[in-house]
Write a protein that holds these residues in place. Structure first.
Motif, PDB file in Angstrom:
ATOM      1  N   PHE A   1      27.575  36.585  18.317  1.00  0.00           N
ATOM      2  CA  PHE A   1      27.765  35.395  17.494  1.00  0.00           C
ATOM      3  C   PHE A   1      29.113  35.489  16.779  1.00  0.00           C
ATOM      4  N   LYS A   2      29.727  34.324  16.529  1.00  0.00           N
ATOM      5  CA  LYS A   2      31.040  34.265  15.897  1.00  0.00           C
ATOM      6  C   LYS A   2      30.897  34.150  14.384  1.00  0.00           C
ATOM      7  N   GLU A   3      31.355  35.193  13.681  1.00  0.00           N
ATOM      8  CA  GLU A   3      31.302  35.190  12.221  1.00  0.00           C
ATOM      9  C   GLU A   3      32.360  34.240  11.669  1.00  0.00           C
ATOM     10  N   ILE A   4      31.994  33.503  10.614  1.00  0.00           N
ATOM     11  CA  ILE A   4      32.927  32.569   9.985  1.00  0.00           C
ATOM     12  C   ILE A   4      33.031  32.883   8.492  1.00  0.00           C
ATOM     13  N   ALA A   5      34.037  32.292   7.844  1.00  0.00           N
ATOM     14  CA  ALA A   5      34.241  32.503   6.408  1.00  0.00           C
ATOM     15  C   ALA A   5      33.018  32.036   5.623  1.00  0.00           C
ATOM     16  N   ARG A   6      32.738  32.755   4.549  1.00  0.00           N
ATOM     17  CA  ARG A   6      31.584  32.466   3.689  1.00  0.00           C
ATOM     18  C   ARG A   6      32.080  32.389   2.250  1.00  0.00           C
ATOM     19  N   PRO A   7      31.592  31.428   1.484  1.00  0.00           N
ATOM     20  CA  PRO A   7      31.990  31.371   0.063  1.00  0.00           C
ATOM     21  C   PRO A   7      31.622  32.668  -0.657  1.00  0.00           C
ATOM     22  N   ALA A   8      32.294  32.939  -1.746  1.00  0.00           N
ATOM     23  CA  ALA A   8      32.106  34.176  -2.512  1.00  0.00           C
ATOM     24  C   ALA A   8      30.884  34.064  -3.428  1.00  0.00           C
ATOM     25  N   PHE A   9      29.704  34.034  -2.820  1.00  0.00           N
ATOM     26  CA  PHE A   9      28.469  34.009  -3.601  1.00  0.00           C
ATOM     27  C   PHE A   9      28.299  35.340  -4.329  1.00  0.00           C
ATOM     28  N   ASP A  10      27.358  35.402  -5.276  1.00  0.00           N
ATOM     29  CA  ASP A  10      27.136  36.639  -6.022  1.00  0.00           C
ATOM     30  C   ASP A  10      26.076  37.523  -5.353  1.00  0.00           C
ATOM     31  N   PHE A  11      25.875  37.336  -4.057  1.00  0.00           N
ATOM     32  CA  PHE A  11      24.969  38.182  -3.281  1.00  0.00           C
ATOM     33  C   PHE A  11      25.555  38.321  -1.877  1.00  0.00           C
ATOM     34  N   PRO A  12      25.304  39.447  -1.208  1.00  0.00           N
ATOM     35  CA  PRO A  12      25.857  39.683   0.121  1.00  0.00           C
ATOM     36  C   PRO A  12      25.232  38.782   1.190  1.00  0.00           C
ATOM     37  N   GLY A  13      26.001  38.566   2.233  1.00  0.00           N
ATOM     38  CA  GLY A  13      25.529  37.788   3.366  1.00  0.00           C
ATOM     39  C   GLY A  13      26.613  37.605   4.399  1.00  0.00           C
ATOM     40  N   ILE A  14      26.264  36.894   5.460  1.00  0.00           N
ATOM     41  CA  ILE A  14      27.182  36.609   6.563  1.00  0.00           C
ATOM     42  C   ILE A  14      26.884  35.190   7.034  1.00  0.00           C
TER      43      ILE A  14
ATOM     44  N   TYR B   1      27.564  32.510  10.396  1.00  0.00           N
ATOM     45  CA  TYR B   1      27.964  32.414  11.799  1.00  0.00           C
ATOM     46  C   TYR B   1      28.039  30.952  12.214  1.00  0.00           C
ATOM     47  N   SER B   2      28.965  30.663  13.103  1.00  0.00           N
ATOM     48  CA  SER B   2      29.001  29.356  13.753  1.00  0.00           C
ATOM     49  C   SER B   2      28.144  29.470  15.012  1.00  0.00           C
ATOM     50  N   LEU B   3      27.239  28.508  15.186  1.00  0.00           N
ATOM     51  CA  LEU B   3      26.383  28.507  16.379  1.00  0.00           C
ATOM     52  C   LEU B   3      26.762  27.374  17.331  1.00  0.00           C
ATOM     53  N   GLY B   4      27.897  26.759  17.097  1.00  0.00           N
ATOM     54  CA  GLY B   4      28.359  25.660  17.927  1.00  0.00           C
ATOM     55  C   GLY B   4      28.207  24.339  17.208  1.00  0.00           C
ATOM     56  N   GLY B   5      29.170  23.456  17.404  1.00  0.00           N
ATOM     57  CA  GLY B   5      29.155  22.191  16.684  1.00  0.00           C
ATOM     58  C   GLY B   5      29.183  22.460  15.198  1.00  0.00           C
ATOM     59  N   ASP B   6      28.354  21.748  14.459  1.00  0.00           N
ATOM     60  CA  ASP B   6      28.279  21.934  13.013  1.00  0.00           C
ATOM     61  C   ASP B   6      27.184  22.906  12.588  1.00  0.00           C
ATOM     62  N   LEU B   7      26.424  23.448  13.546  1.00  0.00           N
ATOM     63  CA  LEU B   7      25.288  24.308  13.217  1.00  0.00           C
ATOM     64  C   LEU B   7      25.752  25.721  12.852  1.00  0.00           C
ATOM     65  N   GLN B   8      25.200  26.231  11.752  1.00  0.00           N
ATOM     66  CA  GLN B   8      25.528  27.574  11.290  1.00  0.00           C
ATOM     67  C   GLN B   8      24.258  28.387  11.069  1.00  0.00           C
ATOM     68  N   LEU B   9      24.407  29.705  11.150  1.00  0.00           N
ATOM     69  CA  LEU B   9      23.364  30.651  10.779  1.00  0.00           C
ATOM     70  C   LEU B   9      23.850  31.362   9.525  1.00  0.00           C
ATOM     71  N   HIS B  10      23.036  31.345   8.465  1.00  0.00           N
ATOM     72  CA  HIS B  10      23.372  32.025   7.218  1.00  0.00           C
ATOM     73  C   HIS B  10      22.446  33.224   7.041  1.00  0.00           C
ATOM     74  N   ILE B  11      23.030  34.394   6.974  1.00  0.00           N
ATOM     75  CA  ILE B  11      22.306  35.640   6.746  1.00  0.00           C
ATOM     76  C   ILE B  11      22.404  35.938   5.252  1.00  0.00           C
TER      77      ILE B  11
END
Length: 141
Positions: A30-43, A45-55
């Motif tokens: 999966f292609k990792e994308i930029a994530r806002p600087a939230f106050d908790f860890p995460g990742i 991903y772009s899943l194609g088109g506008d769909l994202q996976l947020h870890i």
């Protein structure tokens, strides 16, 4: 009239962000994308088109072993369409991942289910040269 336009993202929780990165980036590609600087860890991903996976890290949530290990289609999961599920199944098999690989009778589509280290289930679904005619139920009125 629907209240939404399209699906924006799917969010899942993990107990170890680096293990999740190893799985989603390293194993599944999966292609990792930029994530806002939230106050908790995460990742993200772009899943194609506008769909994202947020870890999202939630190290307090540990699923029972049976939910982490057993692959049951009725367990919560998200599904990603693939235009050639036979090829996708071959790639999953080559990775040596435990999976559930079936042709769905009701849909006629091939479904390949895998789990990440925390037991979050991902389904890859799409046409197969071995699948039958697709059947769909009509929506309830």
């Amino acid at each position: 009239m629907s209240l939404f336009k399209n699906v924006s993202h799917v969010s899942i929780t993990v107990t170890d962000v680096e293990k999740a990165r190893d799985f989603y980036t390293g194993v599944l590609g999966f292609k990792e994308i930029a994530r806002p600087a939230f106050d908790f860890p995460g990742i993200w991903y772009s899943l194609g088109g506008d769909l994202q996976l947020h870890i999202i890290l939630n190290d307090q949530l540990v699923r029972p072993a049976v939910e982490r290990e057993e692959i049951v289609a009725r367990y919560p999961h998200f599904a990603l369409w693939t235009d050639d599920c036979d090829e996708t199944a071959g790639k999953i098999s080559a990775l040596g991942l435990p999976c559930r690989d079936v042709i769905s009778g009701p849909t006629g589509l091939r479904q390949v289910f895998v789990k990440d280290p925390d037991g979050n289930m991902v389904e890859f679904i799409g046409p197969s040269r071995n699948a039958g005619e697709r059947r769909m139920e009509a929506p309830r009125a």
